[in-house]
Design a protein around this motif. Structure first.
Motif, PDB file in Angstrom:
ATOM      1  N   PRO A   4     -16.621  -6.395   0.554  1.00  9.53           N
ATOM      2  CA  PRO A   4     -16.298  -6.724  -0.836  1.00  9.53           C
ATOM      3  C   PRO A   4     -16.978  -8.000  -1.312  1.00  9.53           C
ATOM      4  O   PRO A   4     -17.242  -8.916  -0.534  1.00  9.53           O
ATOM      5  N   VAL A   5     -17.233  -8.038  -2.607  1.00  9.31           N
ATOM      6  CA  VAL A   5     -17.803  -9.211  -3.271  1.00  9.31           C
ATOM      7  C   VAL A   5     -16.722  -9.966  -4.033  1.00  9.31           C
ATOM      8  O   VAL A   5     -16.649 -11.185  -3.999  1.00  9.31           O
ATOM      9  N   SER A   6     -15.860  -9.222  -4.715  1.00  5.74           N
ATOM     10  CA  SER A   6     -14.798  -9.854  -5.487  1.00  5.74           C
ATOM     11  C   SER A   6     -13.661 -10.299  -4.569  1.00  5.74           C
ATOM     12  O   SER A   6     -13.451  -9.728  -3.496  1.00  5.74           O
ATOM     13  N   TRP A   7     -12.902 -11.280  -5.006  1.00 10.25           N
ATOM     14  CA  TRP A   7     -11.754 -11.749  -4.238  1.00 10.25           C
ATOM     15  C   TRP A   7     -10.541 -10.842  -4.410  1.00 10.25           C
ATOM     16  O   TRP A   7      -9.502 -11.070  -3.806  1.00 10.25           O
ATOM     17  N   GLU A   8     -10.672  -9.829  -5.241  1.00 11.45           N
ATOM     18  CA  GLU A   8      -9.627  -8.817  -5.372  1.00 11.45           C
ATOM     19  C   GLU A   8     -10.295  -7.459  -5.501  1.00 11.45           C
ATOM     20  O   GLU A   8     -11.291  -7.312  -6.212  1.00 11.45           O
ATOM     21  N   PHE A   9      -9.743  -6.463  -4.824  1.00 12.52           N
ATOM     22  CA  PHE A   9     -10.303  -5.119  -4.939  1.00 12.52           C
ATOM     23  C   PHE A   9      -9.222  -4.076  -4.694  1.00 12.52           C
ATOM     24  O   PHE A   9      -8.130  -4.377  -4.200  1.00 12.52           O
ATOM     25  N   ILE A  10      -9.548  -2.831  -5.058  1.00 13.29           N
ATOM     26  CA  ILE A  10      -8.686  -1.679  -4.799  1.00 13.29           C
ATOM     27  C   ILE A  10      -9.511  -0.655  -4.034  1.00 13.29           C
ATOM     28  O   ILE A  10     -10.558  -0.206  -4.524  1.00 13.29           O
ATOM     29  N   ASN A  11      -9.076  -0.309  -2.839  1.00  9.38           N
ATOM     30  CA  ASN A  11      -9.695   0.774  -2.080  1.00  9.38           C
ATOM     31  C   ASN A  11      -8.940   2.064  -2.363  1.00  9.38           C
ATOM     32  O   ASN A  11      -7.721   2.128  -2.180  1.00  9.38           O
ATOM     33  N   LEU A  65      -3.909   4.014  -1.760  1.00  6.53           N
ATOM     34  CA  LEU A  65      -4.583   2.972  -2.523  1.00  6.53           C
ATOM     35  C   LEU A  65      -4.228   1.618  -1.924  1.00  6.53           C
ATOM     36  O   LEU A  65      -3.049   1.270  -1.809  1.00  6.53           O
ATOM     37  N   VAL A  66      -5.251   0.874  -1.534  1.00  9.23           N
ATOM     38  CA  VAL A  66      -5.074  -0.462  -0.972  1.00  9.23           C
ATOM     39  C   VAL A  66      -5.453  -1.470  -2.044  1.00  9.23           C
ATOM     40  O   VAL A  66      -6.609  -1.535  -2.469  1.00  9.23           O
ATOM     41  N   SER A  67      -4.479  -2.246  -2.500  1.00 12.18           N
ATOM     42  CA  SER A  67      -4.736  -3.302  -3.475  1.00 12.18           C
ATOM     43  C   SER A  67      -4.705  -4.632  -2.737  1.00 12.18           C
ATOM     44  O   SER A  67      -3.659  -5.047  -2.234  1.00 12.18           O
ATOM     45  N   SER A  68      -5.860  -5.289  -2.648  1.00 11.46           N
ATOM     46  CA  SER A  68      -5.970  -6.481  -1.803  1.00 11.46           C
ATOM     47  C   SER A  68      -6.495  -7.659  -2.602  1.00 11.46           C
ATOM     48  O   SER A  68      -7.422  -7.520  -3.404  1.00 11.46           O
ATOM     49  N   ILE A  69      -5.891  -8.817  -2.357  1.00 10.15           N
ATOM     50  CA  ILE A  69      -6.338 -10.048  -3.003  1.00 10.15           C
ATOM     51  C   ILE A  69      -6.308 -11.165  -1.972  1.00 10.15           C
ATOM     52  O   ILE A  69      -5.362 -11.285  -1.196  1.00 10.15           O
ATOM     53  N   THR A  70      -7.371 -11.955  -1.918  1.00 16.64           N
ATOM     54  CA  THR A  70      -7.414 -13.069  -0.980  1.00 16.64           C
ATOM     55  C   THR A  70      -6.836 -14.318  -1.625  1.00 16.64           C
ATOM     56  O   THR A  70      -7.057 -14.585  -2.812  1.00 16.64           O
ATOM     57  N   HIS A  71      -6.099 -15.071  -0.818  1.00 18.40           N
ATOM     58  CA  HIS A  71      -5.538 -16.338  -1.265  1.00 18.40           C
ATOM     59  C   HIS A  71      -6.235 -17.522  -0.601  1.00 18.40           C
ATOM     60  O   HIS A  71      -5.937 -18.674  -0.911  1.00 18.40           O
ATOM     61  N   THR A 105       0.831  -1.206   0.000  1.00 22.38           N
ATOM     62  CA  THR A 105       0.000   0.000   0.000  1.00 22.38           C
ATOM     63  C   THR A 105       0.864   1.254   0.000  1.00 22.38           C
ATOM     64  O   THR A 105       0.580   2.224  -0.710  1.00 22.38           O
ATOM     65  N   ALA A 106       1.924   1.258   0.807  1.00 25.90           N
ATOM     66  CA  ALA A 106       2.840   2.403   0.801  1.00 25.90           C
ATOM     67  C   ALA A 106       3.485   2.563  -0.573  1.00 25.90           C
ATOM     68  O   ALA A 106       3.626   3.681  -1.086  1.00 25.90           O
TER      69      ALA A 106
END
Length: 570
Positions: free
Chosen positions: A439-446, A389-395, A309-310
């Motif tokens: 969130p609904v998707s397994w990947e998102f950007i806040n 900006l937070v780019s997050s993806i679940t594994h 994120t940084a």
């Protein structure tokens, strides 16, 4: 009690979080000729973590490091040359041995705020070495106005020996008129200070039912300048607000001030802007089925994502990590009803504190701060909240959905994907629990800036959630999202030996200044290539898997075309 008589007041710092190369001044009261003052630079990064873990008492391992010894006086000045974790030790004939953590950063760093949560059971009257062996600055969140609580002597010792912070859990009855509430809280704060607790700067309003505007107004009127307790996924705790500290405006507690600094700074209590949760640590144990190694894997992912994120934002990251002792108990529904067993639970907690203090700062640019420390840094360096900006993806969706009320509590599974042509209104209407923003998707950007928050979910280019934070009218307790233009978007790509191009052809929209769209699935080989666009700005974004995404910012017209081109070097 006079401020100078509160335990810990004898050893103060003007700043406990600075940028590398900025000075820190220590103010010492009661100095004698035989005192010794030392600074241990980058002590967590340079220590032997295995030997530190064997310490029989907090920080008993510290003398294995080489300190910098400074001349003792009422004011001692020190400038950290490099970013990292620092510890000052004052050995005083009058006060004994006292420690104060401080840190220096550059903009690649993550600032963790470790908060110890006095809920659902009170702090114990004494604590073990595991919570202090790293010397971390802790925020102790209390939720009682009583001055005879058995933990008060412990917190006074925390203040004195380690410089711990005490966060006041707001407890005024919600139906009190504002004048009576201000008087009641002022009296409670005065009584706690007379008992020796250094309360008065940071108030946590999560306690007692959330953060309505009137309650925030009371806290600010009492004199609290750090308003803690924001949980921006929930309607009672700041739904729609940024996931990061900001200067609170005068219209609504969720709105950042639009004309510079204000008298109070917002602080997120429970960071929920990512699939990977940083706390409460008690949540990791049940979802990991008691396996520390499994939990550690996901806590590491949370740290990696925080550092990313940084990197994506070009500015440091700030996250509260809740280091509570207990597993969740009756958290909203039986879905979170987990039995706490003292022995294995303590082992799990000790593992977490060791990971947080001794392993993460050696692997990633991570430091620590109390809420008030970060507020001082923020006020000294910023006139407004910087964009993040937070780019997050679940594994592992089974693990990561544990903190989500919508999916875990309801026993539902998110679809994992949002169609490219998703209708924004239909998306909002389909939410299982409208009072939450999950969130609904397994990947998102806040996306967070001083004017708006929004979220993009894979693979839809449009922001499926959007809150305008610049209004002149206060929101209701359950704010409505901005009804954004919802145009039709056709996507075309072209790849050639000399580069790559993505074109968005937009029709059926309307005029909307500073519109945002996400670009998914940019080939990785163009990461370092020169970029050209007709948008006002293209923002490069990556996730922890190395997948490349981006956001374009432009003025939307009813019919328009936006392109982004990457040119290979020739």
């Amino acid at each position: 009690m006079d401020a100078n008589a509160i335990p810990g007041a004898e050893f103060q710092l003007d700043f406990r979080l600075v940028e590398a190369g900025e000075p820190v001044t220590f103010m010492l009261r009661g100095v004698t000729s035989g005192d010794r003052f030392e600074v241990f630079p980058r002590y967590l990064e340079t220590c032997d973590p295995d030997r530190a873990r064997l310490s029989q008492e907090p920080l008993g391992w510290l003398d294995e490091l080489e300190p910098e010894t400074l001349a003792v006086g009422e004011a001692v000045r020190y400038t950290p040359a490099s970013p990292g974790n620092y510890l000052a030790r004052w050995t005083s004939s009058r006060h004994g041995v006292e420690y104060r953590y401080f840190a220096a950063i550059d903009q690649s760093y993550v600032v963790y705020r470790p908060a110890v949560w006095n809920w659902p059971t009170p702090f114990s009257a004494s604590g073990g070495a595991e919570i202090h062996n790293g010397g971390l600055p802790l925020d102790w969140c209390i939720n009682s106005d009583r001055t005879d609580e058995p933990y008060i002597p412990r917190l006074k010792e925390e203040q004195k020996r380690f410089g711990g912070g005490v966060v006041y859990g707001f407890s005024a009855p919600p139906d009190l008129p504002p004048e009576e509430a201000i008087n009641a809280i002022s009296c409670a704060v005065s009584a706690l200070r007379n008992a020796g607790l250094d309360v008065g700067r940071t108030a946590n309003l999560w306690y007692g039912g959330g953060l309505p505007n009137a309650k925030v107004g009371v806290a600010r009127a009492v004199g609290f300048d750090v308003i803690d307790g924001y949980v921006p996924r929930a309607h009672t705790c700041g739904l729609g607000a940024p996931y990061y500290p900001f200067f609170i405006g005068g219209t609504d507690y969720r709105f950042p001030c639009q004309n510079g600094q204000s008298s109070a700074i917002a602080c997120v209590f429970d960071f929920v802007g990512s699939w990977h949760f940083h706390g409460p640590i008690g949540f990791h144990r049940p979802t990991a089925r008691g396996s520390w190694e499994r939990a550690r894997h996901y806590i590491d992912l949370a740290a990696r994502e925080a550092v990313m994120t940084a990197q994506n934002s070009g500015v440091h990251n700030f996250i509260t990590t809740l280091v509570n002792f207990e597993s969740p108990i009756a958290w909203g529904s039986p879905a979170y009803d987990v039995v706490w067993d003292e022995g294995r639970g303590r082992d799990f907690f000790e593992n977490y504190m060791h990971l947080l203090a001794f392993e993460h700062p050696r692997r990633w640019p991570i430091v620590f701060a109390r809420a008030a420390d970060y507020a001082d840094y923020f006020r000294a360096h910023y006139a407004a909240m910087p964009r993040r900006l937070v780019s997050s993806i679940t594994h592992d969706i089974e693990y990561d959905r544990y903190w989500t009320d919508e999916w875990h509590e309801k026993g539902l599974m998110p679809t994992g994907y949002v169609p490219v042509s998703q209708s924004l209104r239909a998306f909002r209407e389909a939410r299982a629990m409208p009072q939450y923003n999950i969130p609904v998707s397994w990947e998102f950007i806040n996306y967070n800036d001083n004017r708006r928050t929004c979220r993009f979910e894979y693979a839809c280019p449009k922001p499926v959630h959007y809150y305008d934070l610049t209004g002149n009218t206060p929101w209701s307790d359950r704010p409505c999202e901005t009804d954004l233009p919802d145009p039709e978007i056709s996507v075309s790509t072209r790849t050639a030996p000399d580069g790559h191009e993505i074109v968005y052809t937009i029709t059926g929209g309307t005029v909307f200044p500073d519109y945002l769209l996400a670009i998914w699935d940019i080939p990785r080989e163009y990461r370092t290539c020169r970029c050209e666009t007709n948008a006002k700005e293209f923002i490069w974004v990556e996730n922890t898997d190395g997948n490349c995404r981006g956001i374009v910012r432009f003025d939307l017209e009813p019919d328009c075309t936006i392109f982004v081109r990457w040119h290979r070097a020739t």
